[in-house]
Design an enzyme around this catalytic site. Structure first.
Site, mmCIF file in Angstrom:
data_model
loop_
_atom_site.group_PDB
_atom_site.id
_atom_site.type_symbol
_atom_site.label_atom_id
_atom_site.label_comp_id
_atom_site.label_asym_id
_atom_site.label_seq_id
_atom_site.Cartn_x
_atom_site.Cartn_y
_atom_site.Cartn_z
ATOM 1 N N GLN A 105 0.850 -1.202 0.000
ATOM 2 C CA GLN A 105 0.000 0.000 0.000
ATOM 3 C C GLN A 105 0.881 1.245 0.000
ATOM 4 O O GLN A 105 0.373 2.361 -0.068
ATOM 5 C CB GLN A 105 -0.906 0.010 1.229
ATOM 6 C CG GLN A 105 -1.786 -1.219 1.307
ATOM 7 C CD GLN A 105 -2.347 -1.403 2.694
ATOM 8 O OE1 GLN A 105 -3.424 -0.880 3.023
ATOM 9 N NE2 GLN A 105 -1.608 -2.120 3.529
ATOM 10 N N ASN A 106 2.186 1.050 0.126
ATOM 11 C CA ASN A 106 3.102 2.182 0.264
ATOM 12 C C ASN A 106 3.378 2.814 -1.098
ATOM 13 O O ASN A 106 3.488 2.114 -2.100
ATOM 14 C CB ASN A 106 4.418 1.725 0.904
ATOM 15 C CG ASN A 106 4.195 1.146 2.303
ATOM 16 O OD1 ASN A 106 3.151 1.403 2.914
ATOM 17 N ND2 ASN A 106 5.120 0.343 2.777
ATOM 18 N N HIS A 125 -1.687 1.238 -4.245
ATOM 19 C CA HIS A 125 -2.041 2.661 -4.113
ATOM 20 C C HIS A 125 -1.183 3.528 -5.012
ATOM 21 O O HIS A 125 -1.108 4.746 -4.828
ATOM 22 C CB HIS A 125 -1.901 3.111 -2.645
ATOM 23 C CG HIS A 125 -2.955 2.505 -1.776
ATOM 24 N ND1 HIS A 125 -2.884 2.495 -0.400
ATOM 25 C CD2 HIS A 125 -4.100 1.851 -2.078
ATOM 26 C CE1 HIS A 125 -3.942 1.893 0.095
ATOM 27 N NE2 HIS A 125 -4.694 1.468 -0.906
ATOM 28 N N CYS A 155 2.058 21.772 -15.963
ATOM 29 C CA CYS A 155 2.589 21.075 -17.135
ATOM 30 C C CYS A 155 3.316 22.077 -18.039
ATOM 31 O O CYS A 155 2.760 23.147 -18.357
ATOM 32 C CB CYS A 155 1.420 20.430 -17.881
ATOM 33 S SG CYS A 155 1.846 19.739 -19.486
HETATM 34 N N1 APR Z 1 7.066 -2.336 12.133
HETATM 35 C C1 APR Z 1 5.905 -2.958 11.799
HETATM 36 N N2 APR Z 1 4.681 -2.380 11.903
HETATM 37 C C2 APR Z 1 4.646 -1.116 12.386
HETATM 38 C C3 APR Z 1 5.803 -0.394 12.769
HETATM 39 C C4 APR Z 1 7.048 -1.060 12.626
HETATM 40 N N3 APR Z 1 8.201 -0.458 12.984
HETATM 41 N N4 APR Z 1 5.419 0.841 13.216
HETATM 42 C C5 APR Z 1 4.066 0.887 13.104
HETATM 43 N N5 APR Z 1 3.602 -0.291 12.619
HETATM 44 C C6 APR Z 1 2.225 -0.678 12.308
HETATM 45 C C7 APR Z 1 1.168 0.022 13.118
HETATM 46 O O1 APR Z 1 0.920 -0.710 14.312
HETATM 47 C C8 APR Z 1 -0.037 -0.047 12.162
HETATM 48 O O2 APR Z 1 -0.768 -1.250 12.345
HETATM 49 O O3 APR Z 1 2.000 -0.287 10.966
HETATM 50 C C9 APR Z 1 0.612 -0.077 10.778
HETATM 51 C C10 APR Z 1 0.434 1.221 10.021
HETATM 52 O O4 APR Z 1 -0.936 1.333 9.743
HETATM 53 P P1 APR Z 1 -1.404 2.557 8.820
HETATM 54 O O5 APR Z 1 -0.751 3.796 9.288
HETATM 55 O O6 APR Z 1 -2.899 2.489 8.730
HETATM 56 O O7 APR Z 1 -0.769 2.244 7.405
HETATM 57 P P2 APR Z 1 -1.342 1.300 6.299
HETATM 58 O O8 APR Z 1 -1.962 0.071 6.877
HETATM 59 O O9 APR Z 1 -0.289 1.121 5.288
HETATM 60 O O10 APR Z 1 -2.484 2.225 5.668
HETATM 61 C C11 APR Z 1 -3.041 1.771 4.491
HETATM 62 O O11 APR Z 1 -4.226 3.809 4.132
HETATM 63 O O12 APR Z 1 -4.833 5.927 3.649
HETATM 64 C C12 APR Z 1 -4.259 4.822 3.164
HETATM 65 O O13 APR Z 1 -2.863 5.243 1.388
HETATM 66 C C13 APR Z 1 -2.845 5.068 2.759
HETATM 67 O O14 APR Z 1 -1.476 3.262 2.059
HETATM 68 C C14 APR Z 1 -2.156 3.785 3.185
HETATM 69 C C15 APR Z 1 -3.310 2.906 3.592
#
Ligand code: APR
Length: 258
Positions: A105-106, A125, A155
């Site tokens: 999702q990154n 994403h 542009c």
């Molecule tokens: N190692 C592993 N997990 C971690 C760490 C770490 N060092 N630090 C934080 N986390 C976990 C948190 O506990 C949380 O569950 O990573 C997760 C991050 O969750 P989000 O911030 O919701 O990120 P993500 O799941 O990628 O979000 C999905 O939401 O809005 C969209 O586009 C955005 O791609 C993103 C998507």
């Protein structure tokens, strides 16, 4: 058997493996996560908007300068950091296992930078570059330069507003990424491991549930509980940067002994 050994064992015996990654994997590179502790989405913008509204397709349409103010923040964070040993461990596992895939999702591009093969990387994403013009479609690969000039970037060919190929809120997912994900899901996975994601979307939870129902092995690497915690077979409570290189070590050492 320790959780990490169970995961290593499952990977060694598996052919088809899927890593599902989220912001938590890049948190160890210093990038902000979206939810949970210190998450981007926990607050409102200086304009009093939820960040999901500022980073939405309708906002890019209605007020490109405002949307780009927050896109630029994400862009600067991603350009100012780099892939970490967790990304590299996953890329190495993909080298050892020719049917190991990544669904991320990154939008930071760190899996590519760490050496994950693009043909086995599904960026659901999108990613931050190259920019393209909403009006004429002209590509513009120079994100860093635009972040130093007044926003929104325009542009050179037609003066239209440039945008990154990311999925903003209230926008559709990239069709090619969805097609690729479902094509691979139809083949089934022996192992699915969720790393650093809050599992906030159905297309992130579904591969885990489908694999579990089909008798495959499922695990999660995350310091905190998530919606997946009760769905996976093994929960490894830890940071990706600590766990993934150790997991790779277990696997490569076993291969040497075999
Ligand atoms: N190692 C592993 N997990 C971690 C760490 C770490 N060092 N630090 C934080 N986390 C976990 C948190 O506990 C949380 O569950 O990573 C997760 C991050 O969750 P989000 O911030 O919701 O990120 P993500 O799941 O990628 O979000 C999905 O939401 O809005 C969209 O586009 C955005 O791609 C993103 C998507």
């Amino acid at each position: 058997m320790q959780p990490i050994e169970r995961i290593a064992q499952a990977i060694l015996q598996a052919e088809r493996i899927l890593f599902i990654t989220g912001a938590g994997l890049s948190a160890d590179s210093g990038l902000p996560t979206y939810r949970g502790l210190g998450g981007l989405y926990n607050g409102h913008t200086a304009e009093g908007l939820p960040i999901e509204a500022a980073l939405s397709g309708p906002m890019l349409q209605r007020d490109p300068a405002l949307c780009w103010k927050y896109l630029a923040e994400l862009g600067r964070a991603c350009l100012g950091a780099q892939a970490n040993e967790g990304h590299r461990a996953i890329a190495e596992l993909q080298r050892l296992k020719p049917q190991c895939w990544v669904l991320t999702q990154n939008i930071d591009g760190y899996h590519r930078a760490a050496g994950s093969p693009p043909e086995r990387l599904i960026e659901i994403h999108g990613e931050l570059a190259p920019l393209y013009c909403r009006s004429c479609g002209q590509e513009d690969a120079e994100l860093a330069g635009h972040l130093e000039r007044p926003l929104p970037p325009l542009c050179r060919a037609c003066g239209g507003v440039l945008r990154p190929p990311v999925v903003l809120f209230e926008e559709m997912l990239p069709e090619a990424a969805i097609d690729s994900l479902y094509a691979e899901l139809r083949k089934g996975f022996d192992v699915v491991i969720a790393v650093g994601t809050s599992a906030s979307f159905p297309y992130i939870v579904e591969p885990v549930l489908r694999t579990r129902q089909a008798g495959g092995f499922t695990a999660q690497i995350n310091p905190t509980r998530t919606d997946l915690s009760d769905a996976v077979e093994v929960n490894l409570q830890g940071r990706a940067l600590d766990v993934l290189p150790e997991l790779l070590g277990h696997i490569s050492s076993h291969r040497i002994c075999k």
